[in-house]
Enzyme design. Structure first.
Site, PDB file in Angstrom:
ATOM      1  N   HIS A 257       0.853  -1.187   0.000  1.00 19.95           N
ATOM      2  CA  HIS A 257       0.000   0.000   0.000  1.00 19.95           C
ATOM      3  C   HIS A 257       0.886   1.232   0.000  1.00 19.95           C
ATOM      4  CE1 HIS A 257      -3.323  -2.565   2.070  1.00 19.95           C
ATOM      5  NE2 HIS A 257      -3.449  -2.582   0.740  1.00 19.95           N
ATOM      6  N   TYR A 457       4.243   0.112   4.722  1.00 23.59           N
ATOM      7  CA  TYR A 457       4.744  -1.097   5.373  1.00 23.59           C
ATOM      8  C   TYR A 457       3.731  -2.241   5.359  1.00 23.59           C
ATOM      9  CZ  TYR A 457       7.648   2.714   7.135  1.00 23.59           C
ATOM     10  OH  TYR A 457       8.430   3.835   7.235  1.00 23.59           O
ATOM     11  N   HIS A 458       3.077  -2.448   4.227  1.00 21.28           N
ATOM     12  CA  HIS A 458       2.114  -3.542   4.089  1.00 21.28           C
ATOM     13  C   HIS A 458       2.542  -4.510   2.981  1.00 21.28           C
ATOM     14  CE1 HIS A 458      -1.309  -0.860   5.923  1.00 21.28           C
ATOM     15  NE2 HIS A 458      -0.411  -1.239   6.810  1.00 21.28           N
ATOM     16  N   ALA A 459       3.828  -4.808   2.916  1.00 17.31           N
ATOM     17  CA  ALA A 459       4.332  -5.730   1.897  1.00 17.31           C
ATOM     18  C   ALA A 459       3.671  -7.096   2.034  1.00 17.31           C
ATOM     19  CB  ALA A 459       5.846  -5.868   2.024  1.00 17.31           C
TER      20      ALA A 459
END
Length: 523
Positions: A257, A457-459
């Protein structure tokens, strides 16, 4: 049975510096960005923003439509409920209590108290016609409401605290800290028998499994460890003389995201907000010295969150998320986060000048249904070398369009009467490269987005779950790795498509469902 929670847990946080733009790195006011990994007990749940957001129903129905039976919304809901110990009566009782649980290991509750800024923001969303949602994880997915946190009173409810602390003395549980996993250990053929690791940077250790190895190292380190162990694309492994054990698109399908912050100046001061810093110190004093259960409100984020669809106002499911932050005048310490993001000094200086002049509201406009894809690839056979992260941001221009239209929606929101009563205006950040465009034009905002966008930080997605005939699939619907025996992946890397919101709650759901799969296989 071995559960590998993080492939490297030497330090609390490991930061990798990577370029943000795959398509045009020259257009950037960011010096690259940091991709953190939670190398500690609880993984990234021990360093994240604690937002408890499940995504929406269609996220999971899409997983099922992609060929993953048992992963539709009606299948996964019970696993969200199973984990949950929800502490907010109004949320628990919403929609007849069908969406939430009490008594689970994971504490979930509202945080903070209502303040002047959150009340103004809420009123503006009403004036703008947004639906008011009592429960962001309920029946409806578009509108504004209060977000909940994975928190217990004054403390973070990480997965370590929630799920490990109560069982830490079980005889069949052994936790090894300061261990650096370097490869999977094979027995005969492609049967995984254990994990090879280096402990305390000094000695080798091999842990063997009687049944299975569970790989839960996250969307970056899980594919890295798999590729180092011979699971991946031939063209990625051959240059480093790593023998192929199963040729799969490991590290592909990377999703994240991406977000951009936009800034609004508030001309009339909100006096009770300016007391936040002093109140935080008092809370900290009470918590540490008096052992009182006061919540430490340190992140400066407002608990009002919004979801919308930029393409269809009548849509049922969103493609953009709005998170809100308030910074009182002269609270320049709040710039620490934006320094950590990696913004260049001229950007930080511009933000600092605005904060010194007035209270500032910041909206994070987040593209939560990204069409672009990136990849993770190893750079050597040395497990200590960080992998190459190619984010793929804006490969599909639809993602940029979503952010631009999201900006327009927020401009409209801040033009509502309640904000105008406080003399609110949009602040211009000094980006000389964008001055060639007319301010507030579509071209200007495209330039702004390309300069200011970064990861939230939504890998996810780098060990994709899918059917055997999906060329991008790495694991099946039971989370077993194709072509490898006795190995499952249970973390955010298995998501076929990233969920429409923060990824901590969905990852916990995946773990709950995965644990049932394991129990059903052996009990």
């Amino acid at each position: 049975m071995i559960g590998l929670q993080s492939s490297m847990i030497r330090t609390a946080v490991d930061w990798q510096y990577t370029a943000v733009r795959a398509n045009d790195s020259s257009l950037s006011s960011v010096n690259g960005t940091y991709w953190p990994r939670g190398k500690m007990l609880g993984g990234s749940s021990s360093i994240n923003g604690m937002m408890y957001v499940r995504g929406n129903q269609d996220d999971y129905n899409e997983w099922e439509r992609l060929g993953n039976p048992g992963w539709g919304w009606n299948d996964v809901l019970k696993y969200f409920i199973k984990s949950e110990d929800n502490r907010s009566p109004e949320v628990i009782g919403s929609y007849g209590g069908k969406y939430h649980g009490m008594g689970g290991y994971l504490s979930v509750e509202h945080y903070g108290e209502k303040n002047a800024y959150s009340e103004i923001l809420r009123q503006a969303t009403i004036e703008a016609g947004y639906k008011q949602l009592l429960d962001l994880n309920g029946e409806e997915h578009i509108g504004y409401g209060r977000v909940q946190l994975t928190a217990e009173g004054a403390t973070r409810a990480s997965t370590a605290k929630a799920f490990l602390s109560s069982i830490q003395y079980r005889k069949n549980l052994h936790i090894i800290k300061n261990a650096f996993a370097v490869s999977l250990h094979y027995g005969s053929g492609n049967v995984v028998r254990g994990v090879n690791m280096i402990v305390d940077n000094q000695y080798s250790l091999r842990a063997t499994a009687s049944k299975e190895v569970i790989l839960s190292a996250g969307a970056i380190n899980t594919p890295q460890l798999m590729m180092l162990s011979g699971i991946g694309r031939r063209e990625d492994l051959a240059p480093f003389n790593i023998p192929i054990r199963s040729e799969l698109d490991v590290g592909g399908n990377l999703q994240d995201h991406i977000f951009i912050p936009i800034f609004f100046g508030i001309g009339k001061r909100l006096s009770n907000i300016t007391k936040i810093k002093r109140e935080v110190l008092l809370d900290l004093f009470d918590f540490t010295l008096r052992d009182r259960d006061t919540f430490i409100y340190l992140n400066r984020f407002d608990d009002i969150m919004g979801f919308a669809n930029t393409e269809n106002s009548g849509a049922k499911f969103p493609n953009v998320q709005f998170a809100n932050q308030f910074i009182p005048r002269n609270d320049t310490e709040a710039l620490g986060y934006y320094t950590g993001i990696g913004y260049k000094q001229n950007i930080l200086d511009s933000i600092r000048i605005h904060i010194q002049k007035q209270d500032v509201g910041i909206v994070w406009v987040i593209c939560i249904d990204p069409k672009s894809r990136g990849q993770i690839r190893i750079k050597s056979a040395n497990p200590y070398n960080h992998p190459k992260i190619e984010t793929g941001y804006f490969k599909d221009p639809k993602d940029l369009n979503v952010l631009r239209e999201g900006i327009r929606m927020q401009q409209n929101l801040f033009n509502m009467p309640v904000f105008q009563n406080y003399e609110t205006n949009m602040l211009k950040i000094a980006i000389p490269e964008c001055d060639v465009w007319e301010y507030n034009s579509d071209d200007f905002w495209e330039c702004y987005i390309r300069h200011m966008s970064t990861t939230i930080y939504h890998a996810s997605g780098t060990a994709k779950m899918g059917p055997w005939n999906d060329p991008g699939a790495v694991v099946d619907s039971q989370l077993k790795v194709y072509g490898i025996e006795r190995l499952r992946v249970i973390d955010a890397s298995v998501m076929p498509t990233v969920t429409s919101g923060n990824t901590n709650a969905p990852t916990i759901m995946i773990a709950e469902k995965g644990s049932d799969m394991i129990k059903n296989a052996y009990l």
